[in-house]
Design a protein around this motif. Structure first.
Motif, PDB file in Angstrom:
ATOM      1  N   SER A   1       0.818  -1.003   0.010  1.00 60.68           N
ATOM      2  CA  SER A   1       0.023   0.031   0.068  1.00 60.68           C
ATOM      3  C   SER A   1       0.943   1.319   0.047  1.00 60.68           C
ATOM      4  O   SER A   1       2.010   1.043   0.215  1.00 60.68           O
ATOM      5  CB  SER A   1      -1.083  -0.085   1.227  1.00 60.68           C
ATOM      6  OG  SER A   1      -0.148  -0.025   2.563  1.00 60.68           O
ATOM      7  N   GLY A   2       0.187   2.259  -0.343  1.00 59.20           N
ATOM      8  CA  GLY A   2       0.881   3.676  -0.399  1.00 59.20           C
ATOM      9  C   GLY A   2       0.636   4.489  -1.384  1.00 59.20           C
ATOM     10  O   GLY A   2       0.034   3.856  -2.467  1.00 59.20           O
ATOM     11  N   ALA A   3       1.007   5.720  -1.303  1.00 60.75           N
ATOM     12  CA  ALA A   3       0.736   6.631  -2.458  1.00 60.75           C
ATOM     13  C   ALA A   3       1.297   6.176  -3.814  1.00 60.75           C
ATOM     14  O   ALA A   3       2.572   5.924  -3.686  1.00 60.75           O
ATOM     15  CB  ALA A   3       1.059   8.075  -1.953  1.00 60.75           C
ATOM     16  N   ILE A   4       0.534   6.518  -4.808  1.00 59.93           N
ATOM     17  CA  ILE A   4       1.324   6.469  -6.152  1.00 59.93           C
ATOM     18  C   ILE A   4       0.703   7.524  -6.923  1.00 59.93           C
ATOM     19  O   ILE A   4      -0.489   7.963  -6.664  1.00 59.93           O
ATOM     20  CB  ILE A   4       0.639   5.255  -6.819  1.00 59.93           C
ATOM     21  CG1 ILE A   4       1.313   5.038  -8.401  1.00 59.93           C
ATOM     22  CG2 ILE A   4      -0.757   4.878  -6.805  1.00 59.93           C
ATOM     23  CD1 ILE A   4       1.011   3.768  -9.180  1.00 59.93           C
ATOM     24  N   GLY A   5       1.523   8.056  -7.407  1.00 63.67           N
ATOM     25  CA  GLY A   5       1.189   9.482  -8.263  1.00 63.67           C
ATOM     26  C   GLY A   5       2.149   9.936  -9.444  1.00 63.67           C
ATOM     27  O   GLY A   5       3.127   9.393  -9.515  1.00 63.67           O
ATOM     28  N   LEU A   6       1.697  10.907  -9.934  1.00 68.34           N
ATOM     29  CA  LEU A   6       2.474  11.466 -11.350  1.00 68.34           C
ATOM     30  C   LEU A   6       2.110  12.815 -11.410  1.00 68.34           C
ATOM     31  O   LEU A   6       0.971  13.243 -11.419  1.00 68.34           O
ATOM     32  CB  LEU A   6       2.202  10.700 -12.574  1.00 68.34           C
ATOM     33  CG  LEU A   6       3.054  11.162 -13.657  1.00 68.34           C
ATOM     34  CD1 LEU A   6       3.498   9.951 -14.711  1.00 68.34           C
ATOM     35  CD2 LEU A   6       2.216  12.171 -14.691  1.00 68.34           C
ATOM     36  N   SER A   7       3.325  13.628 -11.824  1.00 69.01           N
ATOM     37  CA  SER A   7       3.059  15.120 -11.901  1.00 69.01           C
ATOM     38  C   SER A   7       3.511  15.470 -13.227  1.00 69.01           C
ATOM     39  O   SER A   7       4.676  14.884 -13.476  1.00 69.01           O
ATOM     40  CB  SER A   7       3.615  15.959 -10.971  1.00 69.01           C
ATOM     41  OG  SER A   7       4.806  15.797 -10.742  1.00 69.01           O
ATOM     42  N   VAL A   8       3.325  16.559 -13.789  1.00 67.03           N
ATOM     43  CA  VAL A   8       3.575  16.894 -15.197  1.00 67.03           C
ATOM     44  C   VAL A   8       4.002  18.448 -14.859  1.00 67.03           C
ATOM     45  O   VAL A   8       3.121  19.260 -14.664  1.00 67.03           O
ATOM     46  CB  VAL A   8       2.722  16.726 -16.449  1.00 67.03           C
ATOM     47  CG1 VAL A   8       3.561  17.502 -17.754  1.00 67.03           C
ATOM     48  CG2 VAL A   8       2.455  15.210 -16.625  1.00 67.03           C
ATOM     49  N   ASN A   9       5.185  18.989 -15.098  1.00 59.85           N
ATOM     50  CA  ASN A   9       5.873  20.158 -14.907  1.00 59.85           C
ATOM     51  C   ASN A   9       5.260  20.845 -13.374  1.00 59.85           C
ATOM     52  O   ASN A   9       4.922  22.005 -13.405  1.00 59.85           O
ATOM     53  CB  ASN A   9       5.121  21.194 -15.921  1.00 59.85           C
ATOM     54  CG  ASN A   9       5.470  20.584 -17.413  1.00 59.85           C
ATOM     55  OD1 ASN A   9       6.495  20.366 -17.457  1.00 59.85           O
ATOM     56  ND2 ASN A   9       4.567  21.036 -18.333  1.00 59.85           N
ATOM     57  N   GLY A  10       5.417  19.812 -12.566  1.00 57.40           N
ATOM     58  CA  GLY A  10       4.992  20.289 -11.134  1.00 57.40           C
ATOM     59  C   GLY A  10       3.591  20.104 -10.762  1.00 57.40           C
ATOM     60  O   GLY A  10       3.080  20.333  -9.785  1.00 57.40           O
TER      61      GLY A  10
END
Length: 215
Positions: free
Chosen positions: A136-145
């Protein structure tokens, strides 16, 4: 017996804190493993499998915008690295790059959509971490912050062990195989000039950029 042609070099991924590398053999992917992503794609939340070639995997920090698409999408995923007997020996952060416009056209024809998924450098993967994957735990993605994708690994419909058991019904899994485990909601387009940061709690961060095309 000598080779008729020069054998292709295998992609290799770094392992955090280890001088050895992980040689990539095959790349298995699962679609619709997060209910919220299946919903945003207008699909039923059920696991579907597909593959990418080994040369889809890249540890490079820059990835050229691919040909034959005007709608390249990002999909952040937990990646399992398998050892002897198909056991999980390491895990990392990956991004499944998809030519979404091409995929949509192929879906309309009920045609296979490998050419929308299985192109060179379509599977950037970060440094692996040896040991069992996070449950478990956070999964994420950012584009240009700017945050695009945000979820938790415990939202998977098939957790890693169940996913491998299902995949193992059809394939004999072994050393060098990678398994992409699906993506949460929030997938979206990338363009030349973008910088991508993909993160999973407890694993090395994956970052890459798409350079501007030269005039």
């Amino acid at each position: 017996m000598t080779d008729f042609v020069t054998p292709p070099a295998r992609p290799r991924l770094a392992i955090d804190g280890d001088s050895r590398s992980f040689p990539v053999a095959r790349v298995f992917c699962i679609g619709r493993n997060y209910a919220d992503h299946a919903k945003e794609m207008g699909a039923k939340a059920e696991a579907i499998f597909f593959m990418k070639p080994a040369d889809a995997v890249t540890p490079d920090s820059t990835i050229a915008y691919p040909a034959e698409t005007a709608d390249l999408h990002h999909e952040v995923e937990l990646v399992l690295a398998l050892g002897e007997g198909g056991a999980i020996v390491a895990s990392g952060v990956g991004v499944d790059l998809t030519k979404r416009d091409l995929q949509a056209r192929l879906k309309e024809k009920s045609a296979p959509w490998e050419i929308a998924k299985a192109f060179r450098n379509s599977a950037p993967v970060g440094t692996l971490r040896a040991g069992p994957p996070p449950a478990s735990g956070a999964i994420g993605l950012s584009v240009n912050g700017e945050t695009r994708q945000s979820g938790d690994l415990d939202q998977m419909i098939l957790a890693p062990d169940a996913l491998l058991a299902e995949l193992g019904r059809f394939f004999t899994l072994g050393a060098g195989d990678l398994v992409f485990t699906g993506t949460p909601a929030g997938v979206g387009p990338l363009k030349a000039g973008d910088t991508v940061k993909a993160e999973i709690a407890g694993l090395p961060v994956l970052e890459f950029s798409i350079p501007e095309a030269r005039s």
